[in-house]
Motif scaffolding. Structure first.
Motif, PDB file in Angstrom:
ATOM      1  N   UNK A  10      54.616  50.409  44.357  1.00 14.70           N
ATOM      2  CA  UNK A  10      55.880  49.731  44.671  1.00 14.70           C
ATOM      3  C   UNK A  10      55.625  48.477  45.507  1.00 14.70           C
ATOM      4  N   UNK A  11      54.785  48.594  46.518  1.00 14.41           N
ATOM      5  CA  UNK A  11      54.471  47.431  47.354  1.00 14.41           C
ATOM      6  C   UNK A  11      53.781  46.340  46.546  1.00 14.41           C
ATOM      7  N   UNK A  12      52.870  46.725  45.670  1.00 14.39           N
ATOM      8  CA  UNK A  12      52.153  45.740  44.859  1.00 14.39           C
ATOM      9  C   UNK A  12      53.101  44.984  43.940  1.00 14.39           C
ATOM     10  N   UNK A  13      54.019  45.706  43.315  1.00 12.77           N
ATOM     11  CA  UNK A  13      54.981  45.058  42.420  1.00 12.77           C
ATOM     12  C   UNK A  13      55.908  44.143  43.218  1.00 12.77           C
ATOM     13  N   UNK A  25      64.697  45.561  45.244  1.00 11.77           N
ATOM     14  CA  UNK A  25      64.509  46.338  46.480  1.00 11.77           C
ATOM     15  C   UNK A  25      65.044  47.753  46.314  1.00 11.77           C
ATOM     16  N   UNK A  26      66.208  47.877  45.688  1.00 10.75           N
ATOM     17  CA  UNK A  26      66.789  49.216  45.480  1.00 10.75           C
ATOM     18  C   UNK A  26      65.919  50.053  44.546  1.00 10.75           C
ATOM     19  N   UNK A  27      65.400  49.442  43.491  1.00 12.22           N
ATOM     20  CA  UNK A  27      64.528  50.178  42.563  1.00 12.22           C
ATOM     21  C   UNK A  27      63.264  50.658  43.273  1.00 12.22           C
ATOM     22  N   UNK A  28      62.688  49.800  44.103  1.00 13.61           N
ATOM     23  CA  UNK A  28      61.474  50.182  44.838  1.00 13.61           C
ATOM     24  C   UNK A  28      61.764  51.308  45.829  1.00 13.61           C
ATOM     25  N   UNK A 108      56.422  51.574  38.361  1.00 13.99           N
ATOM     26  CA  UNK A 108      56.150  50.185  38.737  1.00 13.99           C
ATOM     27  C   UNK A 108      56.804  49.209  37.780  1.00 13.99           C
ATOM     28  N   UNK A 109      56.768  49.524  36.493  1.00  9.27           N
ATOM     29  CA  UNK A 109      57.380  48.649  35.492  1.00  9.27           C
ATOM     30  C   UNK A 109      58.888  48.550  35.707  1.00  9.27           C
ATOM     31  N   UNK A 110      59.521  49.660  36.026  1.00  7.93           N
ATOM     32  CA  UNK A 110      60.981  49.640  36.244  1.00  7.93           C
ATOM     33  C   UNK A 110      61.353  48.815  37.478  1.00  7.93           C
ATOM     34  N   UNK A 111      60.507  48.863  38.485  1.00  5.56           N
ATOM     35  CA  UNK A 111      60.742  48.015  39.662  1.00  5.56           C
ATOM     36  C   UNK A 111      60.655  46.545  39.246  1.00  5.56           C
ATOM     37  N   UNK A 112      59.597  46.209  38.510  1.00 12.67           N
ATOM     38  CA  UNK A 112      59.398  44.816  38.084  1.00 12.67           C
ATOM     39  C   UNK A 112      60.549  44.326  37.202  1.00 12.67           C
ATOM     40  N   UNK A 113      61.082  45.197  36.374  1.00 10.90           N
ATOM     41  CA  UNK A 113      62.138  44.801  35.435  1.00 10.90           C
ATOM     42  C   UNK A 113      63.533  44.797  36.049  1.00 10.90           C
ATOM     43  N   UNK A 114      63.663  45.248  37.268  1.00  9.18           N
ATOM     44  CA  UNK A 114      64.985  45.371  37.894  1.00  9.18           C
ATOM     45  C   UNK A 114      65.698  44.032  38.032  1.00  9.18           C
TER      46      UNK A 114
END
Length: 152
Positions: A10-13, A25-28, A108-114
């Motif tokens: 999460x931090x890396x993304x 931020x919410x996704x992470x 991680x992908x879902x965080x990036x795509x948020x």
């Protein structure tokens, strides 16, 4: 180890894609809380990202010009970040079934795509996550494509 792995991803993304968008931020936070850090907040994650960006001794991938690198000159895809991802994920990977390794990458992908399509830096970080989780590049690409077309 699993909890720390999700936190690190999460931090890396976030480092690669930025923390400006509330959806990111919410996704992470959601991923990190689901992994076991129940008290995690947006503020804590943003503070950690800022600390990583400011810690030039620990993350030598800083450049003088923000145009060359990410926000504030922080190189989110630098060698130090790749090392941290490998250190957090490689010891865990042999103990996880393929579906477990894929799940970490998909989080991680879902965080990036948020906040929209993958940015190049996010894609690079996620490719590093895939390698550290011992996923072949074809599987990583398949999962990153699937994440774009599958609702969270």
């Amino acid at each position: 180890m699993l909890r720390d792995a999700v936190h690190t991803v999460a931090l890396a993304v976030l480092a690669a894609g930025g923390t400006e968008a509330p959806t990111v931020r919410r996704a992470a936070v959601g991923a990190v809380r689901a992994a076991g850090f129940a008290d995690c907040s947006e503020e804590q994650l943003v503070t950690l990202i800022e600390a990583l960006a400011a810690d030039t001794g620990r993350l030598p991938g800083r450049y003088p010009a923000p145009a060359v690198a990410g926000r504030d000159g922080f190189d989110p895809c630098g060698t130090a970040l790749a090392i941290e991802l490998h250190e957090a994920l490689e010891p865990l990977a042999p103990h996880l079934a393929p579906a477990g390794r894929e799940s970490i990458l998909l989080q991680g992908a879902r965080i990036a795509l948020a906040d929209g399509p993958y940015r190049p830096a996010e894609r690079e970080v996620l490719a590093t996550v895939g390698r550290a989780l011992m996923l072949c590049p074809e599987d990583t690409d398949r999962l990153l494509t699937a994440a774009r077309t599958t609702p969270s």
